[in-house]
Design an enzyme around this catalytic site. Structure first.
Site, PDB file in Angstrom:
ATOM      1  N   LYS A   1       0.350  -4.788  12.640  1.00 13.41           N
ATOM      2  CA  LYS A   1       1.433  -4.679  11.619  1.00 13.41           C
ATOM      3  C   LYS A   1       2.626  -5.537  11.517  1.00 13.41           C
ATOM      4  CE  LYS A   1       2.478  -0.607  10.734  1.00 13.41           C
ATOM      5  NZ  LYS A   1       2.581  -0.779   9.287  1.00 13.41           N
TER       6      LYS A   1
ATOM      7  N   LYS B   1      -8.565  -5.325   4.945  1.00 17.10           N
ATOM      8  CA  LYS B   1      -7.873  -4.988   6.194  1.00 17.10           C
ATOM      9  C   LYS B   1      -8.616  -4.552   7.575  1.00 17.10           C
ATOM     10  CE  LYS B   1      -4.071  -5.857   4.065  1.00 17.10           C
ATOM     11  NZ  LYS B   1      -3.000  -4.973   3.935  1.00 17.10           N
TER      12      LYS B   1
ATOM     13  N   GLU C   1       8.799   0.590  12.028  1.00 14.64           N
ATOM     14  CA  GLU C   1       7.393   1.209  11.715  1.00 14.64           C
ATOM     15  C   GLU C   1       6.683   1.697  13.174  1.00 14.64           C
ATOM     16  OE1 GLU C   1       5.927  -1.332   8.104  1.00 14.64           O
ATOM     17  OE2 GLU C   1       5.406  -1.980  10.146  1.00 14.64           O
TER      18      GLU C   1
ATOM     19  N   GLY D   1       0.807   1.351   5.893  1.00 15.20           N
ATOM     20  CA  GLY D   1      -0.049   0.256   5.917  1.00 15.20           C
ATOM     21  C   GLY D   1      -0.354  -0.533   7.152  1.00 15.20           C
ATOM     22  N   ALA D   2      -1.259  -1.422   6.975  1.00 13.26           N
ATOM     23  CA  ALA D   2      -1.723  -2.330   8.301  1.00 13.26           C
ATOM     24  C   ALA D   2      -2.026  -3.744   7.797  1.00 13.26           C
ATOM     25  CB  ALA D   2      -2.506  -1.640   9.299  1.00 13.26           C
TER      26      ALA D   2
ATOM     27  N   THR E   1       0.776  -1.229   0.117  1.00 14.71           N
ATOM     28  CA  THR E   1      -0.040  -0.035   0.286  1.00 14.71           C
ATOM     29  C   THR E   1       0.865   1.289   0.058  1.00 14.71           C
ATOM     30  OG1 THR E   1      -1.507  -1.392   1.478  1.00 14.71           O
ATOM     31  CG2 THR E   1      -1.950   1.104   1.009  1.00 14.71           C
TER      32      THR E   1
HETATM   33  C1  5RP Z   1       5.194  -4.034   7.013  1.00 12.47           C
HETATM   34  C2  5RP Z   1       3.593  -3.840   7.360  1.00 12.47           C
HETATM   35  C3  5RP Z   1       2.626  -3.334   6.231  1.00 12.47           C
HETATM   36  O1  5RP Z   1       2.365  -2.162   6.431  1.00 12.47           O
HETATM   37  C4  5RP Z   1       1.641  -4.267   6.425  1.00 12.47           C
HETATM   38  O2  5RP Z   1       2.065  -5.628   6.398  1.00 12.47           O
HETATM   39  C5  5RP Z   1       0.564  -4.186   5.278  1.00 12.47           C
HETATM   40  O3  5RP Z   1       1.384  -4.309   4.139  1.00 12.47           O
HETATM   41  P1  5RP Z   1       0.394  -4.184   2.685  1.00 12.47           P
HETATM   42  O4  5RP Z   1       0.327  -2.800   2.399  1.00 12.47           O
HETATM   43  O5  5RP Z   1       1.606  -4.865   1.856  1.00 12.47           O
HETATM   44  O6  5RP Z   1      -0.783  -4.973   2.799  1.00 12.47           O
HETATM   45  O7  5RP Z   1       3.427  -3.603   8.470  1.00 12.47           O
HETATM   46  O8  5RP Z   1       5.708  -4.452   8.033  1.00 12.47           O
END
Ligand code: 5RP
Length: 218
Positions: free
Chosen positions: A95, A122, A104, A83-84, A32
């Site tokens: 996360k 999410k 993060e 992102g999360a 993201t």
């Molecule tokens: C990385 C994270 C990312 O923000 C989380 O995994 C979400 O990833 P994506 O945007 O690919 O779904 O915490 O450590």
């Protein structure tokens, strides 16, 4: 069928619109955020000072002309965008799907405004395992015994840029505050992927053509 990439992009563009000239910006990690970086570059803002939570984000940001500096000298950030893996209605996050959760969390905690961006896959009613961990290599076997057999080192996971081992807790989450306190109490745990609502200022979630912007605090 929902188009998750389009949703990620829509949330990313909405968050980029919240960044202004001259701000100190924390750049998160993941697919993201990979949409957020070009959206931020496209704003053409001046005087940004950025720090990155992963080598991947740093490399992508630099390639887009976004200045990135080491996170050593900046004491505070104006905004961080990330992102999360899971977001609850009251703003709890999991996360660390990309293993960058310790950096993060440091960046989120240093930011006056931590903005979470996500597609519609999410949001959850309640957090569920796995909860990512970063563990010290020193005493790793002892730490794993302390954590119990619900914690496993992530298969094929690289060591973090700070030398920590990425693992996942697969037991029940229940009350996230209680689990966070239990994980924080294990000395070999550098950090975990449970982020409390107190860290989160905004949640921006895209669902189809709609972008929901929710203030969690502030
Ligand atoms: C990385 C994270 C990312 O923000 C989380 O995994 C979400 O990833 P994506 O945007 O690919 O779904 O915490 O450590």
């Amino acid at each position: 069928m929902r188009d998750l990439e389009a949703e990620k992009r829509a949330a990313a563009v909405a968050a980029a619109a919240l960044v202004t000239d001259g701000q100190r910006v924390g750049l998160g990690t993941g697919s993201t955020v990979a949409h957020f970086l070009p959206a931020l570059a496209a704003r053409g803002l001046t005087g940004l000072r950025c720090v990155a939570t992963s080598v991947a984000s740093e490399v992508q940001a630099r390639a887009l002309g976004i200045p990135v500096e080491p996170f050593g000298d900046l004491a505070r950030l104006d905004v961080a965008v990330d992102g999360a893996d899971q977001v609850t209605p009251d703003g709890w996050l999991v996360k660390g799907g990309g293993g960058a959760h310790v950096r993060e969390k440091v960046v989120a905690a240093a930011a006056d405004r931590f903005i979470v961006i996500a597609a519609s896959d999410k949001p959850v009613d309640a957090l569920a395992p796995p909860v990512p961990l970063e563990l010290l290599t020193f005493g790793l076997a002892a730490t794993l015994i302390e954590l119990g057999d619900q914690t496993v080192v992530r298969a094929g996971a690289a060591v973090s840029p700070d030398g920590g081992v990425i693992a996942d807790y697969h037991g029940p989450v229940g009350d996230p505050a209680a689990l966070a306190a239990r994980l924080d109490a294990v000395p070999g745990v550098i950090g975990h992927g449970l982020f409390p609502p107190a860290l989160v200022a905004d949640v921006v979630i895209a669902r189809g053509d709609d972008v929901e912007h929710r203030r969690v605090r502030g």
